[in-house]
Design an enzyme around this catalytic site. Structure first.
Site, PDB file in Angstrom:
ATOM      1  N   ASP A   9       0.816  -1.229   0.000  1.00 20.69           N
ATOM      2  CA  ASP A   9       0.000   0.000   0.000  1.00 20.69           C
ATOM      3  C   ASP A   9       0.845   1.273   0.000  1.00 20.69           C
ATOM      4  O   ASP A   9       0.520   2.256  -0.671  1.00 20.69           O
ATOM      5  CB  ASP A   9      -0.879   0.077   1.254  1.00 20.69           C
ATOM      6  CG  ASP A   9      -1.977  -0.969   1.273  1.00 20.69           C
ATOM      7  OD1 ASP A   9      -2.190  -1.632   0.252  1.00 20.69           O
ATOM      8  OD2 ASP A   9      -2.613  -1.119   2.337  1.00 20.69           O
ATOM      9  N   HIS A  10       1.905   1.266   0.812  1.00 19.27           N
ATOM     10  CA  HIS A  10       2.624   2.525   1.019  1.00 19.27           C
ATOM     11  C   HIS A  10       3.544   2.912  -0.137  1.00 19.27           C
ATOM     12  O   HIS A  10       4.036   4.040  -0.185  1.00 19.27           O
ATOM     13  CB  HIS A  10       3.310   2.535   2.379  1.00 19.27           C
ATOM     14  CG  HIS A  10       2.282   2.493   3.467  1.00 19.27           C
ATOM     15  ND1 HIS A  10       1.243   3.407   3.527  1.00 19.27           N
ATOM     16  CD2 HIS A  10       2.069   1.621   4.471  1.00 19.27           C
ATOM     17  CE1 HIS A  10       0.452   3.093   4.536  1.00 19.27           C
ATOM     18  NE2 HIS A  10       0.927   2.013   5.117  1.00 19.27           N
ATOM     19  N   ARG A  18       2.037  12.888  -4.842  1.00 14.40           N
ATOM     20  CA  ARG A  18       2.156  13.805  -5.977  1.00 14.40           C
ATOM     21  C   ARG A  18       1.136  13.510  -7.080  1.00 14.40           C
ATOM     22  O   ARG A  18       1.264  14.037  -8.180  1.00 14.40           O
ATOM     23  CB  ARG A  18       3.577  13.714  -6.578  1.00 14.40           C
ATOM     24  CG  ARG A  18       4.638  14.374  -5.722  1.00 14.40           C
ATOM     25  CD  ARG A  18       4.406  15.877  -5.676  1.00 14.40           C
ATOM     26  NE  ARG A  18       5.267  16.517  -4.691  1.00 14.40           N
ATOM     27  CZ  ARG A  18       6.444  17.066  -4.975  1.00 14.40           C
ATOM     28  NH1 ARG A  18       6.928  17.035  -6.190  1.00 14.40           N
ATOM     29  NH2 ARG A  18       7.131  17.643  -4.032  1.00 14.40           N
ATOM     30  N   HIS A  43      -4.646  -3.085   0.149  1.00 12.91           N
ATOM     31  CA  HIS A  43      -5.940  -2.659   0.702  1.00 12.91           C
ATOM     32  C   HIS A  43      -6.564  -1.630  -0.232  1.00 12.91           C
ATOM     33  O   HIS A  43      -6.037  -0.524  -0.381  1.00 12.91           O
ATOM     34  CB  HIS A  43      -5.682  -2.054   2.096  1.00 12.91           C
ATOM     35  CG  HIS A  43      -6.926  -1.704   2.860  1.00 12.91           C
ATOM     36  ND1 HIS A  43      -6.886  -1.293   4.169  1.00 12.91           N
ATOM     37  CD2 HIS A  43      -8.244  -1.700   2.509  1.00 12.91           C
ATOM     38  CE1 HIS A  43      -8.118  -1.049   4.600  1.00 12.91           C
ATOM     39  NE2 HIS A  43      -8.960  -1.284   3.603  1.00 12.91           N
ATOM     40  N   ARG A  49      -7.200   6.155  -1.032  1.00 12.60           N
ATOM     41  CA  ARG A  49      -6.117   7.069  -0.672  1.00 12.60           C
ATOM     42  C   ARG A  49      -4.741   6.573  -1.119  1.00 12.60           C
ATOM     43  O   ARG A  49      -3.820   7.356  -1.234  1.00 12.60           O
ATOM     44  CB  ARG A  49      -6.106   7.347   0.834  1.00 12.60           C
ATOM     45  CG  ARG A  49      -5.735   6.150   1.674  1.00 12.60           C
ATOM     46  CD  ARG A  49      -5.513   6.526   3.111  1.00 12.60           C
ATOM     47  NE  ARG A  49      -6.739   6.821   3.810  1.00 12.60           N
ATOM     48  CZ  ARG A  49      -6.891   6.686   5.124  1.00 12.60           C
ATOM     49  NH1 ARG A  49      -5.885   6.294   5.856  1.00 12.60           N
ATOM     50  NH2 ARG A  49      -8.037   6.945   5.701  1.00 12.60           N
ATOM     51  N   HIS A  50      -4.603   5.260  -1.348  1.00 11.65           N
ATOM     52  CA  HIS A  50      -3.324   4.767  -1.890  1.00 11.65           C
ATOM     53  C   HIS A  50      -3.564   3.832  -3.083  1.00 11.65           C
ATOM     54  O   HIS A  50      -3.422   4.253  -4.216  1.00 11.65           O
ATOM     55  CB  HIS A  50      -2.398   4.173  -0.810  1.00 11.65           C
ATOM     56  CG  HIS A  50      -3.057   3.363   0.274  1.00 11.65           C
ATOM     57  ND1 HIS A  50      -3.906   2.315   0.030  1.00 11.65           N
ATOM     58  CD2 HIS A  50      -2.946   3.459   1.631  1.00 11.65           C
ATOM     59  CE1 HIS A  50      -4.298   1.791   1.185  1.00 11.65           C
ATOM     60  NE2 HIS A  50      -3.743   2.465   2.169  1.00 11.65           N
ATOM     61  N   GLU A  70      -7.239  -6.736   0.862  1.00  6.93           N
ATOM     62  CA  GLU A  70      -7.917  -6.263   2.080  1.00  6.93           C
ATOM     63  C   GLU A  70      -9.065  -5.372   1.653  1.00  6.93           C
ATOM     64  O   GLU A  70      -8.907  -4.494   0.794  1.00  6.93           O
ATOM     65  CB  GLU A  70      -6.948  -5.453   2.946  1.00  6.93           C
ATOM     66  CG  GLU A  70      -5.917  -6.285   3.646  1.00  6.93           C
ATOM     67  CD  GLU A  70      -4.979  -5.415   4.460  1.00  6.93           C
ATOM     68  OE1 GLU A  70      -5.260  -4.219   4.663  1.00  6.93           O
ATOM     69  OE2 GLU A  70      -3.948  -5.929   4.872  1.00  6.93           O
ATOM     70  N   THR A 101      -5.751   0.838   9.595  1.00  4.80           N
ATOM     71  CA  THR A 101      -6.833   0.070  10.216  1.00  4.80           C
ATOM     72  C   THR A 101      -6.648   0.038  11.740  1.00  4.80           C
ATOM     73  O   THR A 101      -5.592  -0.340  12.228  1.00  4.80           O
ATOM     74  CB  THR A 101      -6.819  -1.383   9.674  1.00  4.80           C
ATOM     75  OG1 THR A 101      -6.579  -1.339   8.278  1.00  4.80           O
ATOM     76  CG2 THR A 101      -8.123  -2.082   9.971  1.00  4.80           C
ATOM     77  N   GLU A 151      -7.344 -13.295  10.459  1.00  2.00           N
ATOM     78  CA  GLU A 151      -6.042 -12.640  10.609  1.00  2.00           C
ATOM     79  C   GLU A 151      -6.069 -11.980  11.987  1.00  2.00           C
ATOM     80  O   GLU A 151      -6.902 -11.102  12.244  1.00  2.00           O
ATOM     81  CB  GLU A 151      -5.792 -11.589   9.519  1.00  2.00           C
ATOM     82  CG  GLU A 151      -4.448 -10.888   9.741  1.00  2.00           C
ATOM     83  CD  GLU A 151      -4.091  -9.886   8.631  1.00  2.00           C
ATOM     84  OE1 GLU A 151      -4.618 -10.001   7.509  1.00  2.00           O
ATOM     85  OE2 GLU A 151      -3.271  -8.995   8.929  1.00  2.00           O
ATOM     86  N   HIS A 191      -0.199  -6.471  11.368  1.00  2.00           N
ATOM     87  CA  HIS A 191      -0.384  -5.075  11.762  1.00  2.00           C
ATOM     88  C   HIS A 191       0.684  -4.648  12.751  1.00  2.00           C
ATOM     89  O   HIS A 191       0.799  -5.236  13.830  1.00  2.00           O
ATOM     90  CB  HIS A 191      -1.766  -4.765  12.344  1.00  2.00           C
ATOM     91  CG  HIS A 191      -2.194  -3.371  11.989  1.00  2.00           C
ATOM     92  ND1 HIS A 191      -1.707  -2.276  12.651  1.00  2.00           N
ATOM     93  CD2 HIS A 191      -2.975  -2.909  10.992  1.00  2.00           C
ATOM     94  CE1 HIS A 191      -2.204  -1.198  12.098  1.00  2.00           C
ATOM     95  NE2 HIS A 191      -2.971  -1.547  11.074  1.00  2.00           N
ATOM     96  N   GLY A 192       1.464  -3.668  12.327  1.00  3.01           N
ATOM     97  CA  GLY A 192       2.487  -3.099  13.197  1.00  3.01           C
ATOM     98  C   GLY A 192       3.728  -3.966  13.357  1.00  3.01           C
ATOM     99  O   GLY A 192       4.604  -3.645  14.165  1.00  3.01           O
ATOM    100  N   GLY A 213       3.555  -4.588   6.106  1.00  5.63           N
ATOM    101  CA  GLY A 213       3.667  -3.532   5.112  1.00  5.63           C
ATOM    102  C   GLY A 213       4.613  -2.420   5.476  1.00  5.63           C
ATOM    103  O   GLY A 213       5.753  -2.362   5.003  1.00  5.63           O
ATOM    104  N   HIS A 214       4.160  -1.528   6.362  1.00  8.99           N
ATOM    105  CA  HIS A 214       4.850  -0.262   6.584  1.00  8.99           C
ATOM    106  C   HIS A 214       6.344  -0.416   6.874  1.00  8.99           C
ATOM    107  O   HIS A 214       7.171   0.285   6.284  1.00  8.99           O
ATOM    108  CB  HIS A 214       4.161   0.508   7.721  1.00  8.99           C
ATOM    109  CG  HIS A 214       4.729   1.856   7.941  1.00  8.99           C
ATOM    110  ND1 HIS A 214       5.724   2.097   8.866  1.00  8.99           N
ATOM    111  CD2 HIS A 214       4.503   3.040   7.315  1.00  8.99           C
ATOM    112  CE1 HIS A 214       6.061   3.378   8.810  1.00  8.99           C
ATOM    113  NE2 HIS A 214       5.327   3.968   7.880  1.00  8.99           N
TER     114      HIS A 214
END
Ligand code: PXP
Length: 237
Positions: A9-10, A18, A43, A49-50, A70, A101, A151, A191-192, A213-214
């Site tokens: 996603d990121h 941009r 997701h 948004r992404h 997702e 999330t 999950e 997550h995280g 992800g992140h």
């Protein structure tokens, strides 16, 4: 050993900063698979948004291993998932203002709607996962709603401020995974998760996939996608 699905996603978040066409999340997904990822997660948020609709269409065509989409329960997103047919669909709660999330899905409150959406997705041979807290009531309801997988939300474990809280959250996740398996559900987690805390979760033998992800994308900005994914596979091992 737990498998690694990379959430891309990121990569799209940087592109959308941009409103450009680069960096391309599909190119990142291909690189992540080449580096050894077992699957790709994305997701499609209601506010786009992404990741956008075109991205999921291209991911469906490009991903060679598992493509996990997702998604929320909104009608537009459900019909998109039914037309894309990912290998796996993970139903998540979604709030417009959140940064990411927050918390797991309330399967008990959304039971009727979930049951209908799960059966529609399963009719297309999509494996359905529900993103939930490691709460026995939510796990049992997930089984009754017809999910194939859950999950387990690892956010509280990952964000714990003390080692004591982290240990407590870890035990909840482990017990939840054991209980879910006993009901015949497959178990993923995410997550995280980071290079530092993913290994312990990967050590729970009931857990099949980690969706991360992140932290991987943040590392990839510095060292490149190939090295970032290989380092996470090592952390999971
Ligand atoms: N699993 C689910 C259900 C998520 O919503 C997210 C965030 O998109 C992740 C895993 C990945 O979380 P993170 O980006 O913190 O690794």
């Amino acid at each position: 050993m737990a498998k690694l699905c990379v959430n891309i996603d990121h990569v799209a978040t940087v592109r959308q900063a941009r409103m450009d066409v680069v960096p391309d999340p599909v190119e990142a997904a291909i690189m992540a698979e080449k580096a050894g990822a077992d699957g790709i997660t994305a997701h499609l948020r209601e506010d786009r948004r992404h990741i956008n609709d075109k991205d999921v269409e291209r991911l469906k065509a490009a991903v060679k291993r598992k493509f996990n989409l997702e998604m929320s329960l909104s009608a537009g997103i459900v019909s998109k998932a039914l037309s894309i047919v990912p290998d796996e669909a993970t139903i998540v709660p979604e709030k417009r203002q959140e940064l990411t999330t927050e918390g797991g899905l309330d399967v008990i409150v959304n039971f009727k709607k979930l049951k209908t959406v799960i059966s529609r997705l399963k009719a297309k041979n999509i494996d359905v996962s529900l993103f939930i807290e490691a709460d026995p009531k939510q796990i049992k309801a997930s089984r009754e709603a017809g999910a194939d997988l859950i999950e387990i939300h690892t956010g509280r474990y990952a964000n714990a401020k003390t080692a004591e809280i982290m240990d407590k959250e870890f035990i909840k996740i482990k017990d939840g995974a054991v209980y879910a398996r006993s009901l015949g559900l497959k178990v993923n987690a995410g997550h995280g998760l980071t290079y530092g805390n993913a290994g312990k979760i990967a050590g729970i033998k009931e857990i099949e996939d980690l969706n991360i992800g992140h932290n991987i994308i943040a590392r990839a900005v510095i060292v490149g996608m190939d090295k970032a994914v290989k380092e996470m596979i090592k952390a999971v091992k």
